[in-house]
Scaffold this motif. Sequence first.
Motif, PDB file in Angstrom:
ATOM      1  N   ASN A 298      80.683  30.880  23.534  1.00 21.27           N
ATOM      2  CA  ASN A 298      81.558  30.077  24.378  1.00 21.27           C
ATOM      3  C   ASN A 298      82.624  29.446  23.184  1.00 21.27           C
ATOM      4  O   ASN A 298      83.790  29.296  23.398  1.00 21.27           O
ATOM      5  CB  ASN A 298      80.919  28.876  25.035  1.00 21.27           C
ATOM      6  N   SER A 299      82.092  29.178  22.075  1.00 18.82           N
ATOM      7  CA  SER A 299      82.582  28.579  20.868  1.00 18.82           C
ATOM      8  C   SER A 299      83.689  29.625  20.541  1.00 18.82           C
ATOM      9  O   SER A 299      84.863  29.360  20.020  1.00 18.82           O
ATOM     10  CB  SER A 299      81.719  27.962  19.938  1.00 18.82           C
ATOM     11  N   VAL A 300      83.207  30.780  20.279  1.00 22.10           N
ATOM     12  CA  VAL A 300      83.955  31.799  19.725  1.00 22.10           C
ATOM     13  C   VAL A 300      85.209  32.006  20.447  1.00 22.10           C
ATOM     14  O   VAL A 300      86.321  32.134  20.368  1.00 22.10           O
ATOM     15  CB  VAL A 300      83.391  33.140  19.691  1.00 22.10           C
ATOM     16  N   ASN A 301      84.795  32.004  22.009  1.00 24.07           N
ATOM     17  CA  ASN A 301      86.032  32.399  22.967  1.00 24.07           C
ATOM     18  C   ASN A 301      86.856  31.186  22.980  1.00 24.07           C
ATOM     19  O   ASN A 301      88.254  31.350  23.195  1.00 24.07           O
ATOM     20  CB  ASN A 301      85.417  32.402  24.395  1.00 24.07           C
ATOM     21  N   GLY A 302      86.344  30.081  22.803  1.00 23.32           N
ATOM     22  CA  GLY A 302      87.342  28.861  22.860  1.00 23.32           C
ATOM     23  C   GLY A 302      88.059  28.940  21.644  1.00 23.32           C
ATOM     24  O   GLY A 302      89.481  28.594  21.704  1.00 23.32           O
ATOM     25  N   ASN A 303      87.667  29.215  20.393  1.00 26.52           N
ATOM     26  CA  ASN A 303      88.712  29.292  19.246  1.00 26.52           C
ATOM     27  C   ASN A 303      89.745  30.407  19.509  1.00 26.52           C
ATOM     28  O   ASN A 303      90.915  30.069  19.141  1.00 26.52           O
ATOM     29  CB  ASN A 303      87.746  29.765  18.001  1.00 26.52           C
ATOM     30  N   GLU A 304      89.213  31.599  20.007  1.00 23.86           N
ATOM     31  CA  GLU A 304      90.534  32.585  20.268  1.00 23.86           C
ATOM     32  C   GLU A 304      91.448  32.327  21.196  1.00 23.86           C
ATOM     33  O   GLU A 304      92.808  32.490  20.769  1.00 23.86           O
ATOM     34  CB  GLU A 304      89.447  33.656  20.842  1.00 23.86           C
ATOM     35  N   THR A 305      90.819  31.299  22.159  1.00 22.78           N
ATOM     36  CA  THR A 305      91.864  30.785  23.024  1.00 22.78           C
ATOM     37  C   THR A 305      92.542  29.955  22.411  1.00 22.78           C
ATOM     38  O   THR A 305      93.928  29.977  22.737  1.00 22.78           O
ATOM     39  CB  THR A 305      91.110  30.159  24.386  1.00 22.78           C
ATOM     40  N   SER A 306      92.244  28.931  21.674  1.00 23.48           N
ATOM     41  CA  SER A 306      93.102  28.020  20.947  1.00 23.48           C
ATOM     42  C   SER A 306      94.323  28.736  20.200  1.00 23.48           C
ATOM     43  O   SER A 306      95.512  28.231  20.135  1.00 23.48           O
ATOM     44  CB  SER A 306      92.357  27.001  20.143  1.00 23.48           C
ATOM     45  N   ALA A 307      93.571  29.736  19.514  1.00 20.78           N
ATOM     46  CA  ALA A 307      94.493  30.466  18.498  1.00 20.78           C
ATOM     47  C   ALA A 307      95.602  31.107  19.307  1.00 20.78           C
ATOM     48  O   ALA A 307      96.860  31.067  18.917  1.00 20.78           O
ATOM     49  CB  ALA A 307      93.916  31.365  17.861  1.00 20.78           C
ATOM     50  N   VAL A 308      95.421  32.040  20.422  1.00 21.26           N
ATOM     51  CA  VAL A 308      96.568  32.472  21.064  1.00 21.26           C
ATOM     52  C   VAL A 308      97.292  31.591  21.959  1.00 21.26           C
ATOM     53  O   VAL A 308      98.644  31.622  21.870  1.00 21.26           O
ATOM     54  CB  VAL A 308      95.797  33.451  22.181  1.00 21.26           C
ATOM     55  N   MET A 309      96.830  30.281  22.286  1.00 21.35           N
ATOM     56  CA  MET A 309      97.505  29.171  22.930  1.00 21.35           C
ATOM     57  C   MET A 309      98.525  28.679  21.890  1.00 21.35           C
ATOM     58  O   MET A 309      99.520  28.256  22.280  1.00 21.35           O
ATOM     59  CB  MET A 309      96.672  27.944  23.219  1.00 21.35           C
ATOM     60  N   SER A 310      98.323  28.714  20.751  1.00 20.43           N
ATOM     61  CA  SER A 310      99.475  28.373  19.807  1.00 20.43           C
ATOM     62  C   SER A 310     100.488  29.313  19.280  1.00 20.43           C
ATOM     63  O   SER A 310     101.287  29.156  18.548  1.00 20.43           O
ATOM     64  CB  SER A 310      98.635  27.650  18.604  1.00 20.43           C
ATOM     65  N   SER A 311     100.368  30.294  19.919  1.00 16.73           N
ATOM     66  CA  SER A 311     101.544  31.609  19.471  1.00 16.73           C
ATOM     67  C   SER A 311     102.931  31.385  20.081  1.00 16.73           C
ATOM     68  O   SER A 311     103.014  30.538  21.183  1.00 16.73           O
ATOM     69  CB  SER A 311     100.959  32.895  20.105  1.00 16.73           C
ATOM     70  N   PRO A 312     103.802  31.680  19.350  1.00 11.96           N
ATOM     71  CA  PRO A 312     105.141  30.930  19.629  1.00 11.96           C
ATOM     72  C   PRO A 312     105.447  31.355  21.158  1.00 11.96           C
ATOM     73  O   PRO A 312     105.934  30.807  21.622  1.00 11.96           O
ATOM     74  CB  PRO A 312     106.194  31.661  18.611  1.00 11.96           C
ATOM     75  N   PHE A 313     105.057  32.840  21.472  1.00  5.26           N
ATOM     76  CA  PHE A 313     105.409  33.255  22.950  1.00  5.26           C
ATOM     77  C   PHE A 313     104.689  32.365  24.091  1.00  5.26           C
ATOM     78  O   PHE A 313     105.395  31.773  24.906  1.00  5.26           O
ATOM     79  CB  PHE A 313     105.271  34.572  22.947  1.00  5.26           C
TER      80      PHE A 313
ATOM     81  N   GLY B 297      95.645  40.963  32.011  1.00  2.00           N
ATOM     82  CA  GLY B 297      94.308  40.934  32.056  1.00  2.00           C
ATOM     83  C   GLY B 297      93.410  39.709  31.165  1.00  2.00           C
ATOM     84  O   GLY B 297      92.575  39.391  31.378  1.00  2.00           O
ATOM     85  N   SER B 298      94.293  39.298  30.179  1.00  2.00           N
ATOM     86  CA  SER B 298      93.893  37.846  29.459  1.00  2.00           C
ATOM     87  C   SER B 298      95.112  37.357  29.003  1.00  2.00           C
ATOM     88  O   SER B 298      96.191  37.903  28.885  1.00  2.00           O
ATOM     89  CB  SER B 298      92.948  38.540  28.210  1.00  2.00           C
ATOM     90  N   LEU B 299      94.743  36.099  28.465  1.00  2.57           N
ATOM     91  CA  LEU B 299      96.032  35.414  27.590  1.00  2.57           C
ATOM     92  C   LEU B 299      96.435  36.111  26.555  1.00  2.57           C
ATOM     93  O   LEU B 299      97.731  36.218  26.139  1.00  2.57           O
ATOM     94  CB  LEU B 299      95.530  33.964  27.184  1.00  2.57           C
ATOM     95  N   GLU B 300      95.632  36.966  25.828  1.00  3.01           N
ATOM     96  CA  GLU B 300      95.945  37.617  24.594  1.00  3.01           C
ATOM     97  C   GLU B 300      96.841  38.631  24.836  1.00  3.01           C
ATOM     98  O   GLU B 300      97.861  39.025  24.399  1.00  3.01           O
ATOM     99  CB  GLU B 300      94.579  38.575  23.795  1.00  3.01           C
ATOM    100  N   LYS B 301      96.654  39.439  26.068  1.00  7.42           N
ATOM    101  CA  LYS B 301      97.330  40.779  26.650  1.00  7.42           C
ATOM    102  C   LYS B 301      98.716  40.101  27.269  1.00  7.42           C
ATOM    103  O   LYS B 301      99.643  40.626  26.838  1.00  7.42           O
ATOM    104  CB  LYS B 301      96.625  41.359  27.762  1.00  7.42           C
TER     105      LYS B 301
END
Lengths: 158, 158
Positions: A5-20, A129-133
Amino acid sequence: MSENNSVNGNETSAVMSSPFLKMLVQQIRANDSYGFYRNWSDELILKPFVVTKQKKKEISIEGEVDPATISRINAFFRAIASRIEIETGMISNVVIQLGHEGFGWALVFSGRLLLTIKTLRDAHRFGFGSLEKLNEEGEAFVQKGIELAQRFPDVGNL
Amino acid sequence: MSENNSVNGNETSAVMSSPFLKMLVQQIRANDSYGFYRNWSDELILKPFVVTKQKKKEISIEGEVDPATISRINAFFRAIASRIEIETGMISNVVIQLGHEGFGWALVFSGRLLLTIKTLRDAHRFGFGSLEKLNEEGEAFVQKGIELAQRFPDVGNL
């Protein structure tokens, strides 16, 4: 489990701060005249952009495209336009043509130059498929648009 | 009086044989799957494109744009696209975005090059003062598109 969960949480935070994705949220908040999303987190606002393969299958492609889905398509391409604008200084327009059958075009242009061309199919099922995508696809359009704007400035500034 | 009629008749024949109006008729006949226009003269087919100032005032701009009007807008820009295609060899697409309020865009593009850009306003009232005016405006878009295609072939062929 909690580690996952924590790993996913960090990944989500990272992608959420992307300029796009930040721009996409900004687009939605800017059009939120009634304050509907005022107390929503950025993540919650972007959640409907994530549509898994399984979910897509469940969405009927009969009849009109849902207005909320049309809003998301608009927001996605407006975010692309705004990101290109910031990077190149070229003012751009977004034109979306969508038939009742969910087929159509999404275009972003500046002057006489088309920065983004996307044919839409089964727009009822618009999603990623995901926020990353979501971020990857948006960013790919942004980069392509910037490249074209820099390559053909005379056409973009016409 | 009869002399006047005869003069008008000749003028009409002359404009009816212009490449743009011929293409416009061709576009409409090509989309006439039910043979509705089969026995109509070219002139009769183009008649609804002529909307006098007085008539325009009488058309309400409330609510949805009439489907027949939307068809005429489509035919007009498809005819422009086809004429440019014939003159330049560039394959082009037509995208029309029209909101319920009669505002929108009509675009013709080839590759990454916008050959025609027209903002639509009060589309409910789409029409031209005369067949001559219809031909002039269509032909002006065609000439502008050809000029752009010849000026930026690398963008048009992308």
